[in-house]
Design a protein around this motif. Structure first.
Motif, PDB file in Angstrom:
ATOM      1  N   TRP A 132       3.466  -1.751  16.930  1.00  0.00           N
ATOM      2  CA  TRP A 132       4.497  -1.131  16.117  1.00  0.00           C
ATOM      3  C   TRP A 132       4.444   0.386  16.290  1.00  0.00           C
ATOM      4  CZ3 TRP A 132       8.400  -3.413  13.535  1.00  0.00           C
ATOM      5  CH2 TRP A 132       8.335  -4.802  13.401  1.00  0.00           C
ATOM      6  N   GLN A 133       5.631   1.009  16.270  1.00  0.00           N
ATOM      7  CA  GLN A 133       5.714   2.462  16.385  1.00  0.00           C
ATOM      8  C   GLN A 133       6.744   2.992  15.382  1.00  0.00           C
ATOM      9  OE1 GLN A 133       6.975   3.194  20.401  1.00  0.00           O
ATOM     10  NE2 GLN A 133       8.995   2.289  20.113  1.00  0.00           N
ATOM     11  N   ASN A 134       6.717   4.303  15.165  1.00  0.00           N
ATOM     12  CA  ASN A 134       7.618   4.929  14.181  1.00  0.00           C
ATOM     13  C   ASN A 134       7.545   4.177  12.851  1.00  0.00           C
ATOM     14  OD1 ASN A 134       8.560   6.637  16.289  1.00  0.00           O
ATOM     15  ND2 ASN A 134       9.996   5.023  16.922  1.00  0.00           N
ATOM     16  N   GLU A 135       6.319   3.988  12.365  1.00  0.00           N
ATOM     17  CA  GLU A 135       6.093   3.043  11.276  1.00  0.00           C
ATOM     18  C   GLU A 135       6.333   3.589   9.875  1.00  0.00           C
ATOM     19  OE1 GLU A 135       2.837   0.015  12.014  1.00  0.00           O
ATOM     20  OE2 GLU A 135       2.100   1.694  13.196  1.00  0.00           O
ATOM     21  N   LEU A 136       6.440   4.895   9.707  1.00  0.00           N
ATOM     22  CA  LEU A 136       6.574   5.461   8.377  1.00  0.00           C
ATOM     23  C   LEU A 136       7.873   6.257   8.215  1.00  0.00           C
ATOM     24  CD1 LEU A 136       2.988   6.830   7.602  1.00  0.00           C
ATOM     25  CD2 LEU A 136       4.048   4.764   6.718  1.00  0.00           C
ATOM     26  N   THR A 137       8.527   6.031   7.107  1.00  0.00           N
ATOM     27  CA  THR A 137       9.647   6.871   6.696  1.00  0.00           C
ATOM     28  C   THR A 137       9.213   7.676   5.475  1.00  0.00           C
ATOM     29  OG1 THR A 137      11.358   5.379   7.527  1.00  0.00           O
ATOM     30  CG2 THR A 137      11.990   6.899   5.778  1.00  0.00           C
ATOM     31  N   ARG A 138       9.298   8.994   5.605  1.00  0.00           N
ATOM     32  CA  ARG A 138       8.872   9.878   4.520  1.00  0.00           C
ATOM     33  C   ARG A 138      10.030  10.101   3.549  1.00  0.00           C
ATOM     34  NH1 ARG A 138       4.935  14.116   4.373  1.00  0.00           N
ATOM     35  NH2 ARG A 138       4.599  13.773   6.600  1.00  0.00           N
ATOM     36  N   CYS A 139       9.748   9.963   2.285  1.00  0.00           N
ATOM     37  CA  CYS A 139      10.741  10.211   1.245  1.00  0.00           C
ATOM     38  C   CYS A 139      10.156  11.177   0.216  1.00  0.00           C
ATOM     39  CB  CYS A 139      11.139   8.909   0.535  1.00  0.00           C
ATOM     40  SG  CYS A 139      11.768   7.622   1.634  1.00  0.00           S
ATOM     41  N   GLN A 140      11.040  11.927  -0.426  1.00  0.00           N
ATOM     42  CA  GLN A 140      10.583  12.872  -1.435  1.00  0.00           C
ATOM     43  C   GLN A 140      10.787  12.280  -2.825  1.00  0.00           C
ATOM     44  OE1 GLN A 140      12.407  16.742  -1.322  1.00  0.00           O
ATOM     45  NE2 GLN A 140      10.658  17.699  -2.353  1.00  0.00           N
ATOM     46  N   HIS A 141       9.731  12.260  -3.595  1.00  0.00           N
ATOM     47  CA  HIS A 141       9.817  11.727  -4.950  1.00  0.00           C
ATOM     48  C   HIS A 141      10.530  12.730  -5.850  1.00  0.00           C
ATOM     49  CE1 HIS A 141       8.611   9.983  -8.800  1.00  0.00           C
ATOM     50  NE2 HIS A 141       8.280   8.889  -8.115  1.00  0.00           N
ATOM     51  N   PRO A 142      11.449  12.275  -6.709  1.00  0.00           N
ATOM     52  CA  PRO A 142      12.190  13.207  -7.560  1.00  0.00           C
ATOM     53  C   PRO A 142      11.300  14.018  -8.497  1.00  0.00           C
ATOM     54  CG  PRO A 142      12.572  10.919  -8.221  1.00  0.00           C
ATOM     55  CD  PRO A 142      11.891  10.894  -6.896  1.00  0.00           C
ATOM     56  N   ARG A 143      10.084  13.541  -8.759  1.00  0.00           N
ATOM     57  CA  ARG A 143       9.160  14.281  -9.616  1.00  0.00           C
ATOM     58  C   ARG A 143       8.151  15.098  -8.810  1.00  0.00           C
ATOM     59  NH1 ARG A 143       7.763  10.041 -14.568  1.00  0.00           N
ATOM     60  NH2 ARG A 143       9.921   9.736 -15.269  1.00  0.00           N
ATOM     61  N   GLY A 144       8.402  15.194  -7.510  1.00  0.00           N
ATOM     62  CA  GLY A 144       7.536  15.986  -6.658  1.00  0.00           C
ATOM     63  C   GLY A 144       6.623  15.150  -5.794  1.00  0.00           C
ATOM     64  N   GLY A 145       6.306  15.686  -4.625  1.00  0.00           N
ATOM     65  CA  GLY A 145       5.439  14.970  -3.699  1.00  0.00           C
ATOM     66  C   GLY A 145       6.205  14.000  -2.813  1.00  0.00           C
ATOM     67  N   ASP A 146       5.529  13.479  -1.803  1.00  0.00           N
ATOM     68  CA  ASP A 146       6.133  12.552  -0.849  1.00  0.00           C
ATOM     69  C   ASP A 146       5.610  11.138  -1.067  1.00  0.00           C
ATOM     70  OD1 ASP A 146       7.490  14.635   0.340  1.00  0.00           O
ATOM     71  OD2 ASP A 146       5.931  14.974   1.859  1.00  0.00           O
ATOM     72  N   TYR A 147       6.418  10.179  -0.654  1.00  0.00           N
ATOM     73  CA  TYR A 147       5.951   8.799  -0.556  1.00  0.00           C
ATOM     74  C   TYR A 147       6.519   8.209   0.724  1.00  0.00           C
ATOM     75  CZ  TYR A 147      10.576   7.389  -2.374  1.00  0.00           C
ATOM     76  OH  TYR A 147      11.925   7.197  -2.558  1.00  0.00           O
ATOM     77  N   PHE A 148       6.021   7.054   1.116  1.00  0.00           N
ATOM     78  CA  PHE A 148       6.357   6.501   2.425  1.00  0.00           C
ATOM     79  C   PHE A 148       6.752   5.031   2.329  1.00  0.00           C
ATOM     80  CE2 PHE A 148       3.309   9.893   2.918  1.00  0.00           C
ATOM     81  CZ  PHE A 148       3.821  10.661   3.957  1.00  0.00           C
ATOM     82  N   TRP A 149       7.697   4.636   3.181  1.00  0.00           N
ATOM     83  CA  TRP A 149       8.029   3.232   3.404  1.00  0.00           C
ATOM     84  C   TRP A 149       7.509   2.834   4.777  1.00  0.00           C
ATOM     85  CZ3 TRP A 149       9.523  -0.069  -0.139  1.00  0.00           C
ATOM     86  CH2 TRP A 149      10.259   0.365  -1.248  1.00  0.00           C
ATOM     87  N   LEU A 150       6.876   1.674   4.837  1.00  0.00           N
ATOM     88  CA  LEU A 150       6.482   1.120   6.136  1.00  0.00           C
ATOM     89  C   LEU A 150       7.698   0.458   6.767  1.00  0.00           C
ATOM     90  CD1 LEU A 150       2.983  -0.611   5.849  1.00  0.00           C
ATOM     91  CD2 LEU A 150       3.665   1.177   7.452  1.00  0.00           C
ATOM     92  N   VAL A 151       8.085   0.932   7.925  1.00  0.00           N
ATOM     93  CA  VAL A 151       9.245   0.377   8.645  1.00  0.00           C
ATOM     94  C   VAL A 151       8.837   0.157  10.098  1.00  0.00           C
ATOM     95  CG1 VAL A 151      11.056   1.240   7.126  1.00  0.00           C
ATOM     96  CG2 VAL A 151      10.112   2.751   8.854  1.00  0.00           C
ATOM     97  N   GLY A 152       9.469   0.812  11.032  1.00  0.00           N
ATOM     98  CA  GLY A 152       9.022   0.813  12.416  1.00  0.00           C
ATOM     99  C   GLY A 152       9.781  -0.103  13.353  1.00  0.00           C
ATOM    100  N   ASP A 153       9.460   0.045  14.639  1.00  0.00           N
ATOM    101  CA  ASP A 153      10.037  -0.741  15.719  1.00  0.00           C
ATOM    102  C   ASP A 153       8.901  -1.370  16.521  1.00  0.00           C
ATOM    103  OD1 ASP A 153      12.737   0.349  15.217  1.00  0.00           O
ATOM    104  OD2 ASP A 153      11.850   2.202  15.989  1.00  0.00           O
ATOM    105  N   CYS A 154       9.135  -2.570  16.995  1.00  0.00           N
ATOM    106  CA  CYS A 154       8.130  -3.243  17.810  1.00  0.00           C
ATOM    107  C   CYS A 154       8.275  -2.788  19.256  1.00  0.00           C
ATOM    108  CB  CYS A 154       8.289  -4.766  17.716  1.00  0.00           C
ATOM    109  SG  CYS A 154       6.926  -5.673  18.486  1.00  0.00           S
ATOM    110  N   CYS A 155       7.242  -2.169  19.788  1.00  0.00           N
ATOM    111  CA  CYS A 155       7.249  -1.658  21.160  1.00  0.00           C
ATOM    112  C   CYS A 155       6.642  -2.701  22.096  1.00  0.00           C
ATOM    113  CB  CYS A 155       6.452  -0.353  21.219  1.00  0.00           C
ATOM    114  SG  CYS A 155       6.267   0.320  22.876  1.00  0.00           S
ATOM    115  N   GLU A 156       7.445  -3.198  23.012  1.00  0.00           N
ATOM    116  CA  GLU A 156       6.969  -4.189  23.985  1.00  0.00           C
ATOM    117  C   GLU A 156       6.180  -3.480  25.082  1.00  0.00           C
ATOM    118  OE1 GLU A 156       7.423  -7.239  23.346  1.00  0.00           O
ATOM    119  OE2 GLU A 156       9.082  -7.261  21.921  1.00  0.00           O
ATOM    120  N   LEU A 157       4.942  -3.901  25.311  1.00  0.00           N
ATOM    121  CA  LEU A 157       4.091  -3.260  26.301  1.00  0.00           C
ATOM    122  C   LEU A 157       4.139  -3.949  27.663  1.00  0.00           C
ATOM    123  CD1 LEU A 157       0.977  -2.525  24.058  1.00  0.00           C
ATOM    124  CD2 LEU A 157       2.906  -1.032  24.583  1.00  0.00           C
TER     125      LEU A 157
END
Length: 252
Positions: free
Chosen positions: A188-213
């Motif tokens: 898996w690659q590009n696995e994290l999406t960064r989001c800004q919490h409305p009360r401050g600080g960042d949080y992340f969603w696990l997402v990503g693409d499957c990279c065929e080797l």
């Protein structure tokens, strides 16, 4: 001759369409004990609940069928079932049917495969079924005859110790056939999406693409699924690199 006895669990939860289709398909040919999570546990792999208590509840009990929900992980479910329902040992342990692809690298993260892995660790023939369709209302109808056939063969022929079968179905109305294949190499690659919490600080969603080797390889589960075949991958629990043993022995 007595009917086979099959223990079933999953990682999508006891109410998921996939596990209930599996129950309906196998009930005419086997007695079933279902112990499944009370809510989705996708991506739990072989995790266990070591710091919190585990509970289960019987939801349905009929001749030849007992369905229970469990507060634990998929592996917890198998441990609870084997240690609580001790009157009869399963002839087979089945994970699934998973809503989504569990081929290649997904094997390591899958709670559905965790069910089969735990079954094999406990000394039982074990199989995991997955359909490459994440939709809640996915159509499992084309799988029915294959499920019965695979289950029958796994029980009659058995499996070597510390192995299980990872069986993935492509999202198709009709399959090209069955391919026995190895696990493709991917990550898996590009696995994290960064989001800004409305009360401050960042949080992340696990997402990503499957990279065929190895996209050109034709002997893998990924190739089989992409070309409409049911991919059957024998999976070994002993992950020792036997080839490297001699090399390291010479070095150390």
């Amino acid at each position: 001759m007595s009917r086979p006895y099959i223990l079933i669990s999953n990682d999508d939860g006891v109410t998921a369409k996939g596990i209930n289709f599996l129950i309906d398909t196998l009930r005419p040919v086997a007695d079933l004990l279902v112990m499944a999570p009370d809510s989705p546990r996708s991506g739990f792999g072989c995790s266990i609940s070591s710091t919190i208590p585990i509970r289960y509840k019987v939801l349905r009990e009929e001749p030849g069928l007992t369905v229970c929900s469990c507060t634990g992980t998929p592996v917890d479910c198998i441990k609870v079932a084997l240690n609580v329902f001790t009157d009869r040992k399963p002839d087979l342990i089945v994970g699934g049917i998973n809503h989504g692809d569990n081929s290649s690298v997904n094997t390591h993260y899958s709670g559905t495969m965790g069910v089969a892995t735990e079954g094999a660790l406990q000394g039982y023939p074990s199989v995991a079924f997955s359909l490459c369709d994440h939709r809640e209302d996915a159509d499992f109808t084309p799988l029915a005859p294959y499920l019965v056939n695979f289950v029958h063969k796994a029980i009659v022929l058995g499996l070597p110790p510390f192995t299980c079968l990872n069986i993935n179905f492509p999202r198709r109305a009709k399959f090209e056939g069955v391919r026995i294949c190895r696990m493709a190499h991917s990550r898996w690659q590009n696995e994290l999406t960064r989001c800004q919490h409305p009360r401050g600080g960042d949080y992340f969603w696990l997402v990503g693409d499957c990279c065929e080797l190895e996209p050109e390889a034709t002997d893998t589960d990924r190739w089989a699924l992409a070309h409409g075949y049911v991919a059957v991958t024998p999976t070994r629990l002993d992950v020792t690199d036997t080839g490297l043993l001699e090399v390291l022995d010479g070095i150390f």
